[in-house]
Design a protein around this motif. Structure first.
Motif, PDB file in Angstrom:
ATOM      1  N   ARG A  71       0.535  -1.370   0.326  1.00 34.89           N
ATOM      2  CA  ARG A  71      -0.046   0.192  -0.014  1.00 34.89           C
ATOM      3  C   ARG A  71       0.639   1.480  -0.047  1.00 34.89           C
ATOM      4  O   ARG A  71       0.122   2.163  -0.607  1.00 34.89           O
ATOM      5  N   THR A  79       2.567   0.730  -4.128  1.00 34.76           N
ATOM      6  CA  THR A  79       0.834   1.165  -5.287  1.00 34.76           C
ATOM      7  C   THR A  79       1.039   2.626  -5.813  1.00 34.76           C
ATOM      8  O   THR A  79       0.605   3.207  -6.923  1.00 34.76           O
ATOM      9  N   PRO A  80       1.530   3.283  -4.415  1.00 38.05           N
ATOM     10  CA  PRO A  80       1.872   4.676  -5.704  1.00 38.05           C
ATOM     11  C   PRO A  80       2.773   5.002  -6.504  1.00 38.05           C
ATOM     12  O   PRO A  80       2.232   5.328  -7.307  1.00 38.05           O
ATOM     13  N   CYS A  85      -0.187   3.863  -9.135  1.00 36.37           N
ATOM     14  CA  CYS A  85      -0.600   4.729  -9.377  1.00 36.37           C
ATOM     15  C   CYS A  85       0.092   6.003 -10.619  1.00 36.37           C
ATOM     16  O   CYS A  85      -0.194   6.538 -11.244  1.00 36.37           O
ATOM     17  N   SER A 111      -5.257   8.687  -7.695  1.00 36.55           N
ATOM     18  CA  SER A 111      -6.276   8.406  -6.477  1.00 36.55           C
ATOM     19  C   SER A 111      -5.269   9.371  -5.853  1.00 36.55           C
ATOM     20  O   SER A 111      -4.685  10.780  -6.716  1.00 36.55           O
ATOM     21  N   ALA A 112      -5.358   9.085  -5.079  1.00 37.35           N
ATOM     22  CA  ALA A 112      -5.189  10.335  -3.526  1.00 37.35           C
ATOM     23  C   ALA A 112      -3.717  10.172  -3.217  1.00 37.35           C
ATOM     24  O   ALA A 112      -2.512  11.248  -2.591  1.00 37.35           O
ATOM     25  N   CYS A 113      -3.018   9.312  -3.414  1.00 36.37           N
ATOM     26  CA  CYS A 113      -0.887   8.550  -3.766  1.00 36.37           C
ATOM     27  C   CYS A 113      -0.299   9.421  -4.715  1.00 36.37           C
ATOM     28  O   CYS A 113       0.487   9.682  -4.744  1.00 36.37           O
ATOM     29  N   CYS A 133       0.116   7.628   0.805  1.00 33.87           N
ATOM     30  CA  CYS A 133      -1.228   7.407   1.183  1.00 33.87           C
ATOM     31  C   CYS A 133      -2.025   7.115   1.833  1.00 33.87           C
ATOM     32  O   CYS A 133      -1.866   7.968   2.775  1.00 33.87           O
ATOM     33  N   ARG A 134      -3.415   8.313   1.411  1.00 32.88           N
ATOM     34  CA  ARG A 134      -4.413   8.445   1.975  1.00 32.88           C
ATOM     35  C   ARG A 134      -5.642   7.628   2.437  1.00 32.88           C
ATOM     36  O   ARG A 134      -6.363   8.227   1.866  1.00 32.88           O
ATOM     37  N   GLN A 135      -5.294   6.565   2.902  1.00 37.50           N
ATOM     38  CA  GLN A 135      -6.187   5.596   2.359  1.00 37.50           C
ATOM     39  C   GLN A 135      -7.727   6.200   2.692  1.00 37.50           C
ATOM     40  O   GLN A 135      -9.093   5.936   2.139  1.00 37.50           O
ATOM     41  N   CYS A 167      -9.199   8.083  -0.681  1.00 37.93           N
ATOM     42  CA  CYS A 167      -9.291   7.985  -1.413  1.00 37.93           C
ATOM     43  C   CYS A 167     -10.654   7.528  -1.835  1.00 37.93           C
ATOM     44  O   CYS A 167     -10.498   5.846  -2.327  1.00 37.93           O
ATOM     45  N   ARG A 192      -9.775   5.331  -7.027  1.00 38.09           N
ATOM     46  CA  ARG A 192      -8.521   3.914  -5.703  1.00 38.09           C
ATOM     47  C   ARG A 192      -8.142   2.577  -6.930  1.00 38.09           C
ATOM     48  O   ARG A 192      -9.180   2.578  -7.202  1.00 38.09           O
ATOM     49  N   MET A 193      -6.896   2.831  -6.713  1.00 41.47           N
ATOM     50  CA  MET A 193      -6.212   1.505  -7.026  1.00 41.47           C
ATOM     51  C   MET A 193      -6.306   0.145  -6.015  1.00 41.47           C
ATOM     52  O   MET A 193      -6.717  -1.020  -6.386  1.00 41.47           O
ATOM     53  N   CYS A 194      -6.539   0.589  -4.648  1.00 47.01           N
ATOM     54  CA  CYS A 194      -5.775  -0.357  -3.376  1.00 47.01           C
ATOM     55  C   CYS A 194      -7.623  -0.872  -3.345  1.00 47.01           C
ATOM     56  O   CYS A 194      -8.688  -0.310  -2.064  1.00 47.01           O
TER      57      CYS A 194
END
Ligand code: SF4
Length: 209
Positions: free
Chosen positions: A146, A150-151, A154, A161-163, A169-171, A174, A181-183
């Motif tokens: 994560r 993932t960032p 992205c 996404s938010a990252c 990461c700002r889950q 996001c 969102r990817m996650c």
């Protein structure tokens, strides 16, 4: 071979996952080409690692039927259909994890679920990874997936996404409509029920994110 890798290979054996160590990524690619018959169809998930080792191109060039959803010019519907066929109908499925725990668990994050579906249910699954994705335990593997992998994915895919702007990461923020969102789904492979279905090649090099 490094002691940590020996431990990892033993842990996979215990979990009924066939782990194969190759010093060089090219050896992993050649072994995969030997393993998959030319007459077999292959499903793939998007992966920097698979791209780096050139396995998809090599399979396509020698005549394997590859359900490749990343070919230029495909419509969104065509691409989604190829992801579905690759995960459910192909003889072999190729993917790379976001992280590997030294204890043996494999972690995959996914937006649409095709990779999760392929890895968990395809007839034959071949995973490829560099040593850079190995971390000490499952918690660290989820964290790596994560907060690191993932960032970068992205950013690479220009995913909104938010990252994607700064890699942080700002889950909790996001979610759509502001972000893409990817996650969305997480798969943790703890063990394999069918002997021989799941193989993982680990190259002694850094591959992907
Ligand atoms: S939850 Fe969102 S912000 Fe966090 S890594 Fe996943 S896509 Fe990026």
């Amino acid at each position: 071979m490094d002691k940590n890798l020996e431990v990892l290979l033993r842990n996979w054996q215990k979990r009924n996952i066939q782990g194969i160590y190759c010093e060089k990524a090219i050896q992993a690619r050649d072994s995969i080409l030997e393993l998959i018959p030319v007459s077999s169809s292959v499903g793939i998930s998007g992966s920097k690692t698979l791209e780096q080792i050139g396995i998809v191109k090599a399979l396509e060039t020698r005549g394997n039927k590859v359900f490749n959803p990343y070919l230029p010019g495909l419509s969104r519907e065509e691409s989604l259909e190829l992801r579905k066929l690759g995960a459910t109908q192909a003889d072999y499925y190729l993917a790379s994890p976001n992280a590997i725990a030294k204890s043996g668990e494999l972690v995959f994050f996914s937006a649409f679920g095709n990779r999760i579906s392929g890895v968990s249910y395809a007839k034959n699954v071949i995973i490829v990874s560099g040593v850079n994705k190995i971390v000490s335990n499952l918690e660290e593997a989820i964290k790596r997936s994560r907060e690191y992998a993932t960032p970068l994915n992205c950013k690479r895919l220009n995913w909104q996404s938010a990252c994607s702007s700064d890699g942080i990461c700002r889950q909790d923020e996001c979610f759509s409509p502001e972000y893409k969102r990817m996650c969305c789904q997480i798969l943790i492979i703890e063990a394999e029920a069918v002997t021989g279905r799941l193989k993982i090649f680990v190259a002694g090099e850094n591959l992907g994110y």
